[in-house]
Design a protein around this motif. Sequence first.
Motif, mmCIF file in Angstrom:
data_model
loop_
_atom_site.group_PDB
_atom_site.id
_atom_site.type_symbol
_atom_site.label_atom_id
_atom_site.label_comp_id
_atom_site.label_asym_id
_atom_site.label_seq_id
_atom_site.Cartn_x
_atom_site.Cartn_y
_atom_site.Cartn_z
ATOM 1 N N HIS A 171 34.185 24.356 -38.041
ATOM 2 C CA HIS A 171 32.814 23.369 -37.454
ATOM 3 C C HIS A 171 32.240 24.321 -36.884
ATOM 4 O O HIS A 171 32.703 24.841 -35.775
ATOM 5 N N ARG A 188 30.432 23.822 -48.796
ATOM 6 C CA ARG A 188 30.599 23.552 -47.257
ATOM 7 C C ARG A 188 31.126 22.272 -47.083
ATOM 8 O O ARG A 188 31.056 21.460 -47.789
ATOM 9 N N ARG A 210 27.148 17.375 -36.255
ATOM 10 C CA ARG A 210 27.055 18.268 -35.058
ATOM 11 C C ARG A 210 27.393 17.458 -33.895
ATOM 12 O O ARG A 210 27.081 16.241 -33.818
ATOM 13 N N LEU A 217 31.923 19.887 -43.344
ATOM 14 C CA LEU A 217 31.769 19.802 -42.041
ATOM 15 C C LEU A 217 32.607 18.905 -41.557
ATOM 16 O O LEU A 217 32.479 17.364 -42.075
#
Length: 390
Positions: A285, A276, A154, A278
């Motif tokens: 994203h 998933r 993130r 990332l």
Amino acid sequence: MTTVRRTPWPAGTERALGTPLQPSVVYGAESPDALDALYEGRAEGFTYAREGHPNAAVLGAKINAMEGCTDGIVTGSGMAAVTLALLALAKSGDHVLGGNQLYGRSLRLFSDELPRLGIAASTVDATDAGAVAAALRPETRAILIEVVSNPGLRIADLDAIAELAKARGIALIVDNTFTTPRAIHPFEHGADVVLHSVTKLMAGHSDVTLGWAAARDTVLAERMRVLAVTMGLTPSPFDCWLAERGLYTFDLRYDRAEENARALADMLAETQGVRRVLYPGRPDHPDAGRARQLLGARTGNMVTFDVDDSRAAANALVRAAEGLAFAPTLGDVATTLSHPATSSHRALSPEARRALGIGEGTFRVSVGVEPFEIIGETFARAVSAARGAG
């Protein structure tokens, strides 16, 4: 009787092309006056390796140039750099705030060790500057974030958090390990302290354990230097020598690994059995817009993906990834695979891991510089095995 005496280094007018390795712990001085001059900063040189040595000075100067600063300190590990920054800024009765997706040992420092020293520590979602603001206290002295979190990848709301920290008079510490100066210079975005686990991408060959930390403010930089010397956070000369060699190929390694990571993320997104993917460079994203704003095209070599949420699937994937190192690390010249639930974040409860999006089927890939054909074939085979076991 034969007496062995120490002899001086051979004199000459030449200069070695390669940096010499200097493992000496002790450095002689000409006189008490000369030693005073060294300790008081009126002369340049070294006294005792815990207080500095040539190989750390050479490596530190190179990383300083990469990050655009002058007062960086090389430490014995990345966690030594994290600890140094926090203890230089906070004392008993203070509060520090961290991103809730920090490296697992950083989270352990927040949950166990800092409170034991009387420093209150809490974590918050660093992608949300509003949540960060709400989590601040009158006694908050520092905020620690990673530009790209581990292992969720993130993207922290760096610019907004920097503005918030400046307005409140709170120091912002940025761990730039994942992103490196190749992707971003946190000092240009308002960071007060920048740190690295040099062990990872910078050294790049899984044979070094080192950290680095630098402060924008000269007073804080000196406090950190004194604290590092006092606590013995000294790096090994040999590790510094190896890391400096690694820096000469850093740009080449980073660029090739990043290219491979983009290709792997796209391939996994189209692979049956992958739940998933990332990767900050992909439009799906969750922080794609912020990634473009902060990092541009420099989206790194780290990819996180999920298969079936079971230990059976995880074991099958690793066993089928023949030739791929399964190891709790990142930044090797070759691709490595890690399982956060049993490595970086094993100290957290299953519930705490799931709150961070980490399950039994979550894997983090540090993509290396091999031909992509090898990487792609290995992951296709591994995911197929996990699908069959899930």
